[in-house]
Motif scaffolding. Structure first.
Motif, short mmCIF file in Angstrom:
data_model
loop_
_atom_site.label_atom_id
_atom_site.label_comp_id
_atom_site.label_asym_id
_atom_site.label_seq_id
_atom_site.Cartn_x
_atom_site.Cartn_y
_atom_site.Cartn_z
N THR A 188 12.25 0.98 12.91
CA THR A 188 11.09 0.23 12.37
C THR A 188 11.52 -0.93 11.49
O THR A 188 10.72 -1.48 10.73
CB THR A 188 10.17 1.17 11.55
OG1 THR A 188 10.95 1.78 10.49
CG2 THR A 188 9.59 2.27 12.43
N ASP A 241 11.90 -3.99 11.82
CA ASP A 241 11.19 -5.26 11.91
C ASP A 241 9.95 -5.33 11.01
O ASP A 241 9.50 -6.42 10.65
CB ASP A 241 10.77 -5.53 13.36
CG ASP A 241 11.96 -5.85 14.25
OD1 ASP A 241 13.03 -6.16 13.71
OD2 ASP A 241 11.81 -5.75 15.48
N VAL A 242 9.39 -4.17 10.65
CA VAL A 242 8.18 -4.19 9.81
C VAL A 242 8.45 -3.71 8.39
O VAL A 242 7.55 -3.70 7.56
CB VAL A 242 7.06 -3.32 10.44
CG1 VAL A 242 6.69 -3.85 11.80
CG2 VAL A 242 7.46 -1.85 10.50
N ASP A 275 6.49 0.09 4.17
CA ASP A 275 5.49 -0.69 4.88
C ASP A 275 4.16 0.03 4.76
O ASP A 275 4.11 1.28 4.82
CB ASP A 275 5.84 -0.89 6.35
CG ASP A 275 4.83 -1.80 7.04
OD1 ASP A 275 4.76 -2.98 6.68
OD2 ASP A 275 4.09 -1.32 7.93
N GLU A 332 0.27 -0.94 11.49
CA GLU A 332 1.26 -1.00 12.57
C GLU A 332 1.40 0.36 13.24
O GLU A 332 1.75 1.35 12.59
CB GLU A 332 2.63 -1.45 12.02
CG GLU A 332 2.71 -2.90 11.62
CD GLU A 332 2.25 -3.13 10.20
OE1 GLU A 332 2.29 -4.28 9.75
OE2 GLU A 332 1.84 -2.15 9.55
#
Length: 585
Positions: free
Chosen positions: A482, A484-485, A499, A503
């Motif tokens: 994960t 990227d987020v 985060d 998502e």
């Protein structure tokens, strides 16, 4: 009109001293005089520090009554003190004269601090209109013995307003964070940064005065310096208010007023008392809030030789755990519901309701952005050998109109794990009826055994990796997947990988890890939040918070699922191995 206010009781400390500088040949006489004065100051300081721990008498039957006293500084700014304990300090400052001294010259460097005793009391009053009597009040108090030499070690008590006496509360050292529960001390196995117990440590307070030095005024009398500011400067709230974790919601902050006053003993350079006041009117009603703290200090150096009070090993839960075979098993598990807000810079918010995650939102709020990458932060899974882990989950069903859940379920699991060669796990499960941990599973790369009806039975359909959902390896893989987020923050002790939002990848990865599945829910409205807390010292996980919520497709119900996982004792079982039950007895 409602205010959301969070006050975390703090024990503060501040000291001050002067230094002599060498002069030119023409200044030798003055320098000698200064040296003589300095030696006298040091002698006075040593004499003052002969306080023994037994000489310290905690306050009792504290008077929290509202007693108005005008607080005026050298520039004529005024605020009203309402806490009786601060009236003497307000009176002393009113008789002081303006001084040419600078706050930076008065305050002693934090590195010179050793041990001390402190008491802190807070009063929170809500007033209606022009009424001189508060419509609502709350008061709290705490005292502490503190050692800040190598790390923060503290033994604290909270003030029981019913008995008028202090009662045992918390103990923190570099190895653990203990809470006193009725008759025994329990190692919480939770996060324990220095600020968990004492937000207003000397170093924090020193930094606050340095950050606000350009607006701090100094006055003096024969015995004390007074460093102070009274007015509308927002920086006071941003510094001293932040130390005490004071937050307003629904208040007109443009009308907020703040005051800080610290008295410093001239003969020793040590802080004697501190008061902090903040007030603000409601944005849309005639209410206003008055928050006031009174902090006192004594016994500087009193615990240098013997150290602060520490619970005896046999008094703590560190080696107990009821019927558990795991030494770190908690003696008690708190599944109570709280409400703390997780938030991101983009405005996304989620509500944490599990008490075991309650420190996390404020830790995030006090952290800062970093450019570090996940791969550079985390210790790789190949480097991890043995460790301890615990996972607690709550599942609550709410009606949209109710703050209490219609239905709740909880589960708790603790484990010793060895990932050096394959996966070996010994786990115990929390029994809600007895509030104890009982054997659950044992697994290694070859086989898995389940504990049922007092005996171990082989479970050929399971694998060792399935016993404890959030193993270090699975958690490591989840954050890499994960990446990227994931946002990254940091403070002095931890990195925060987090985060909050909608998502789906968070549900697909972390939800799958904890086997979170929805039926009859509106998954398009599902929200997820994850916070992984990583020890800066060695790159290992310390804590994980995971939240998933979703409303029902039909009706007003919604589901709140929350996980709190903690990790520690990395390498503790490398020599002797993890617990292996007597499977074949």
């Amino acid at each position: 009109m409602k205010y959301l206010l969070m006050i975390i009781m703090s024990i503060l400390m501040l000291t001050a001293c002067g230094t002599a500088e060498e002069g030119t040949d023409e200044e030798i006489s003055e320098a000698a005089d200064e040296e003589s004065d300095e030696e006298a100051l040091e002698e006075d300081t040593e004499n003052a520090r002969e306080t023994e721990p037994e000489d310290i008498e905690p306050a009792s039957n504290v008077d929290f009554s509202v007693k108005e006293k005008a607080l005026t500084d050298t520039e004529g700014s005024e605020m009203t003190s309402m806490l009786e304990m601060n009236s003497e300090l307000a009176e002393m400052m009113s008789g002081a004269s303006e001084s040419d001294a600078d706050a930076g010259d008065i305050l002693m460097p934090a590195d010179d601090l050793t041990t001390y005793y402190s008491e802190a009391f807070v009063a929170i009053h809500v007033f209606q209109g022009d009424s001189g009597e508060p419509s609502q009040s709350d008061v709290e108090g705490m005292n502490a013995e503190v050692d800040e030499r190598d790390h923060t070690e503290a033994y604290s008590k909270y003030y029981n307003t019913e008995t008028g006496e202090f009662e045992e509360y918390l103990y923190r050292d570099e190895d653990g964070y203990y809470i006193f529960d009725d008759t025994k001390w329990t190692d919480t196995d939770e996060l324990s940064p220095d600020e968990d117990i004492y937000y207003g440590r000397y170093t924090n307070l020193y930094d606050a005065f340095m950050e606000t030095e350009n607006i701090i005024n100094v006055s003096e009398d024969e015995e004390y310096y007074y460093i102070h500011n009274i007015g509308t400067e927002a920086v006071l709230h941003e510094t001293f208010g932040n130390i005490f974790n004071v937050e307003y919601t629904g208040a007109d902050e443009s009308e907020m007023e703040n005051a800080v006053v610290a008295s410093v003993d001239k003969s020793t350079g040590e802080m004697d008392e501190l008061l902090y006041i903040t007030t603000a009117p409601a944005a849309q009603s005639d209410e206003y809030l008055h928050i006031e703290l009174a902090v006192s200090f004594e016994g500087y150096g009193a615990f240098d030789d013997e150290g602060v009070t520490a619970p005896a090993a046999e008094e703590t839960g560190a080696a107990g755990g009821g019927s558990s075979n795991i030494g770190r098993a908690p003696d008690s598990v708190d599944f109570s519901l709280t409400e703390e807000q997780f938030s991101e810079e983009d405005g996304m918010e989620m509500t944490s309701m599990l008490a075991m995650n309650s420190p996390v939102p404020s830790m995030l709020d006090n952290a800062e952005q970093t450019d570090a990458a996940i791969e550079d932060i985390l210790k790789t899974k190949e480097e991890v050998t043995t460790y301890y882990g615990e996972t607690f989950m709550t599942i609550d069903v709410f009606d949209s109109a109710d703050s209490e859940p219609l239905q709740s379920d909880t589960v708790g699991l603790i484990a010793e794990m060895d990932e050096e060669v394959g996966m070996e796990v010994y786990s115990e499960i929390h029994d809600p009826a007895s509030d104890e941990f009982i054997p659950h599973h044992y697994g290694n790369p070859d086989s898995v055994f389940a504990y049922q009806d007092g005996m171990w039975t082989e479970d050929p359909s399971s694998e060792a990796e399935e016993i404890f959902h959030a193993t270090y390896s699975s958690l490591y893989d989840a954050f890499i997947d994960t990446e990227d987020v994931i946002e990254i923050l940091e403070d002095d002790e931890y990195y925060y990988l987090y985060d909050i939002g909608d998502e789906m990848i968070l549900h697909d990865v972390f939800g799958d890890m904890f086997e979170v599945e929805y039926t009859g829910a509106d998954e398009e409205a599902m929200e997820n939040g994850v916070v992984g807390i990583v020890n800066k010292e060695d790159g290992t996980f310390a804590h994980l918070a995971y939240i998933s919520t979703a409303p029902a497709l039909h009706g007003n119900e919604y589901l709140h699922i929350e996980v709190a996982a903690s990790y520690g004792d990395y390498g503790a079982y490398d020599d002797d191995g993890i617990t292996v039950p007597d499977i074949y007895e």
